[in-house]
Design an enzyme around this catalytic site. Structure first.
Site, PDB file in Angstrom:
ATOM      1  CE  LYS A 267     117.845 -43.171 107.110  1.00 50.10           C
ATOM      2  NZ  LYS A 267     116.466 -43.649 107.282  1.00 50.10           N
ATOM      3  CG  ASP A 272     116.458 -44.615 112.701  1.00 46.67           C
ATOM      4  OD1 ASP A 272     116.120 -43.846 113.675  1.00 46.67           O
ATOM      5  OD2 ASP A 272     115.435 -44.645 111.732  1.00 46.67           O
ATOM      6  CE  LYS A 279     113.684 -46.980 113.455  1.00 48.75           C
ATOM      7  NZ  LYS A 279     112.480 -46.763 112.638  1.00 48.75           N
ATOM      8  CG  ASP A 290     118.228 -46.030 109.029  1.00 42.97           C
ATOM      9  OD1 ASP A 290     117.733 -46.535 108.249  1.00 42.97           O
ATOM     10  OD2 ASP A 290     117.950 -44.987 109.825  1.00 42.97           O
ATOM     11  CG  ASP A 349     111.565 -43.632 113.618  1.00 41.84           C
ATOM     12  OD1 ASP A 349     112.975 -43.690 113.220  1.00 41.84           O
ATOM     13  OD2 ASP A 349     110.837 -44.561 113.859  1.00 41.84           O
ATOM     14  CD  GLU A 351     115.954 -41.445 110.839  1.00 39.61           C
ATOM     15  OE1 GLU A 351     115.071 -41.657 111.151  1.00 39.61           O
ATOM     16  OE2 GLU A 351     116.654 -42.349 110.202  1.00 39.61           O
ATOM     17  NE  ARG A 353     110.585 -38.684 105.804  1.00 39.19           N
ATOM     18  CZ  ARG A 353     109.438 -39.451 105.830  1.00 39.19           C
ATOM     19  NH1 ARG A 353     108.118 -38.711 105.828  1.00 39.19           N
ATOM     20  NH2 ARG A 353     109.119 -40.706 106.237  1.00 39.19           N
TER      21      ARG A 353
HETATM   22  N1  BES Z   1     115.210 -46.243 109.080  1.00 39.06           N
HETATM   23  C1  BES Z   1     113.773 -45.995 108.969  1.00 39.06           C
HETATM   24  C2  BES Z   1     113.100 -46.990 107.794  1.00 39.06           C
HETATM   25  C3  BES Z   1     113.201 -48.298 107.876  1.00 39.06           C
HETATM   26  C4  BES Z   1     112.487 -48.870 108.949  1.00 39.06           C
HETATM   27  C5  BES Z   1     113.817 -48.818 107.068  1.00 39.06           C
HETATM   28  C6  BES Z   1     112.648 -50.286 108.902  1.00 39.06           C
HETATM   29  C7  BES Z   1     113.736 -50.228 107.023  1.00 39.06           C
HETATM   30  C8  BES Z   1     113.433 -51.177 108.046  1.00 39.06           C
HETATM   31  C9  BES Z   1     113.339 -44.589 109.220  1.00 39.06           C
HETATM   32  O1  BES Z   1     114.097 -43.685 109.487  1.00 39.06           O
HETATM   33  C10 BES Z   1     112.014 -44.556 109.749  1.00 39.06           C
HETATM   34  O2  BES Z   1     112.036 -44.879 110.786  1.00 39.06           O
HETATM   35  N2  BES Z   1     110.966 -44.146 109.110  1.00 39.06           N
HETATM   36  C11 BES Z   1     109.728 -44.178 109.444  1.00 39.06           C
HETATM   37  C12 BES Z   1     108.931 -43.077 108.832  1.00 39.06           C
HETATM   38  C13 BES Z   1     107.663 -42.559 109.813  1.00 39.06           C
HETATM   39  C14 BES Z   1     108.000 -42.139 111.107  1.00 39.06           C
HETATM   40  C15 BES Z   1     106.866 -41.756 109.029  1.00 39.06           C
HETATM   41  C16 BES Z   1     108.904 -45.483 109.298  1.00 39.06           C
HETATM   42  O3  BES Z   1     109.043 -46.030 108.025  1.00 39.06           O
HETATM   43  O4  BES Z   1     108.103 -46.176 110.136  1.00 39.06           O
HETATM   44 ZN    ZN Z   2     116.478 -44.334 109.742  1.00 44.65          ZN
HETATM   45 MN    MN Z   3     113.821 -43.399 111.442  1.00 49.10          MN
END
Ligand code: BES
Ligand code: ZN
Ligand code: MN
Length: 500
Positions: A267, A272, A279, A290, A349, A351, A353
């Site tokens: 990834k 992000d 966020k 990210d 968010d 994104e 996946r």
């Molecule tokens: N990059 C983030 C995941 C992340 C956040 C990893 C903080 C490490 C620390 C990812 O793209 C994300 O924002 N995931 C969301 C998914 C949700 C919207 C279903 C998350 O984990 O909150």
């Molecule tokens: Zn992300």
């Molecule tokens: Mn995200």
């Protein structure tokens, strides 16, 4: 040892820096902190002492040192370092306590604590004194612990780090390569998004490929639509920095014709924001990391190619900046993925996946023997396991077991979570083939993993690593900041399965 195993310092033009040239490789190279035995002049010994070591009989320690340690009432408890003066008051060496054989943090043998030595010893040239197996592990830890990220310090490189004479009889090239791979991953993660966008990730992949004789092809910008990578395009299209799919391929020169195929998928979200589902400030603060999955995949690739594993390697990086503009993809949009399946966007968010799904669909069509995704995919994996313990998903129990055992043995742990089939239905959508999220606060890491698995059909063995990519405080194996977690473990397991 080969002349230079360090990455070439390469400059590229960073898009948002007014055309200013920036370094893509840190000024301090891993090879600079190691001395070959032949190069070594006056090197000071560092005695590695286990708990209960009898100082009076410790071979090699001179009478002054023994008297000095006795007067300090020194006990070789874990992490305890004492400098040794000679009769003139000059530095003569040091002792370092290893404790009882297990370090606790990091997990693994206590020799890994030797990563503290380059952080604490005065500048100078040293060698490690102790049994050879111990010394080899400690030398690796030294290399990992010596890392600094000083690219943005106007004072330059700072004080020269202490240097280590590599132990006799160990594979110096392999050790330097491993240290360098981790440093490269850290440099990429630590570099702010202003100097590390999709373009710079591509430059890093090209530099690595050039060095190892690999080939790289890249599909960028609107070509992603023409060549059917719609979700990578959708996630990256709000940014002026074009999204892209980076595809690196390598095979060991002279390797066997039926070498196993390994595909690493990273990834590479270079920043992000969350997209329109933006966020909060606290959640965005370290989102330069990210692309930690991409950095990790690059680190593994550097080790595979540099240490000559007899495999057919493919490295795919789905690189994009999840940004915000009038052109951003929206909640409620429905994307058609590369696989043909439609995806309703429940949250912009989620994104990672999406970009990974298109890369997985491409990779899976080749039916690789092993495919591994590396991704800073969910906050939920962190909630479950904390920042130091990446989540591992695989349906291959034996592979999962080996990864867990190896990780704990070398201080780069992973912990297995299930691809829980019962939750797969939560990704169903009323109006599309699937949704990209399950709109509850439950099982976020598993749901994301299940989403990825929907795009993997033909691969013989699939594993997914949901990692944090960041060390939250300075520790024996490195300073606070970017960390390509799981890279050493994955390489170690792949190496153990392959003859090189
Ligand atoms: N990059 C983030 C995941 C992340 C956040 C990893 C903080 C490490 C620390 C990812 O793209 C994300 O924002 N995931 C969301 C998914 C949700 C919207 C279903 C998350 O984990 O909150
Ligand atoms: Zn992300
Ligand atoms: Mn995200």
């Amino acid at each position: 040892m080969k002349k230079s195993t360090a990455l070439p310092a390469k400059t590229v033009s960073a898009p948002n820096s007014g055309g200013k040239k920036v370094d893509t490789a840190g000024p301090l190279e891993a090879a600079h902190i190691f001395l070959k035995p032949a190069d070594a002049q006056a090197v000071l010994p560092v005695w590695l002492l286990r708990d209960g070591a009898d100082l009076a009989s410790a071979g090699g320690l001179d009478t002054y040192s023994k008297a000095w340690l006795k007067s300090l009432n020194y006990k070789p408890t874990a992490r305890k370092q004492v400098l040794l003066p000679d009769a003139n008051g000059d530095l003569a060496g040091a002792v370092f306590g290893l404790g009882d054989g297990t370090s606790g943090d990091p997990c693994g043998p206590s020799e890994l604590l030797a990563g503290l030595l380059p952080q604490n010893l005065p500048a100078g040239d040293y060698r490690l004194a102790g049994p050879s197996k111990q010394v080899e592990t400690a030398a690796l830890a030294w290399g990992l612990g010596a890392y600094r990220f000083r690219r943005y310090k106007s004072g330059g490189d700072g004080a020269p780090p202490p240097r280590l004479q590599l132990p006799d009889g160990s594979d110096h090239d392999a050790l330097i390569n491993t240290v360098e791979a981790i440093w490269m991953g850290r440099d990429l993660i630590n570099t702010p998004a202003s100097d590390c966008g999709p373009d710079e990730l591509e430059a890093a992949a090209r530099a690595l490929a050039k060095r190892h004789g690999a080939t790289v092809s890249v599909i960028a910008g609107d070509d992603l639509l023409k060549q059917n990578f719609p979700m990578i395009h959708a996630v990256g299209r709000a940014s002026p920095r074009s999204p892209r799919l980076i595809d690196l391929n390598w095979k060991k020169p002279g390797g066997s014709a039926n070498a196993r195929s390994i595909t690493l998928v990273g990834k590479g979200i270079t920043f992000d924001t969350g997209g329109l589902d933006i966020k909060p400030a606290s959640g965005m603060l370290i989102m330069k990391k990210d692309m930690g999955g991409a950095a990790t995949a690059l680190a593994v690739a550097h080790m595979i190619m540099g240490q000559g594993l007899d495999v057919k390697l493919r490295l795919l990086i789905a690189a994009a900046e999840n940004s915000i503009s009038g052109d951003a993809f929206r909640p409620g949009d429905i994307l058609t993925s590369r696989s043909g399946k439609t995806v309703e966007i429940g949250n912009t968010d989620a994104e990672g996946r999406l970009v990974l799904a298109d890369a997985l669909a491409l990779a899976d069509a080749d039916s690789p023997d092993t495919m591994i995704t590396f991704a800073t995919l969910t906050g939920a994996a962190r909630t479950a396991l904390g920042p130091d313990l990446p989540a591992l998903f695989t349906d291959d129990a034996a592979f999962g077991e080996t990864l867990m055992r190896t990780g704990q043995a070398i201080g780069d742990p992973v912990w297995r979570l299930p691809f829980w089939n019962g939750y797969d239905k939560h990704l169903d959508s009323d109006i599309a083939d699937m949704n990209n999220v399950w709109e509850t606060p439950f099982a976020g890491a598993i749901t994301a993993a299940l989403f990825l698995r929907r795009f993997v059909k033909n691969t013989r063995r699939f594993a997914h690593l949901d990692l944090y990519g960041w060390r939250t405080s300075s520790r024996p194996l490195g300073p606070k900041g970017g960390e390509p977690q799981t890279a050493r473990t994955v390489f170690e397991v792949l190496k153990s399965e392959t003859t090189s």
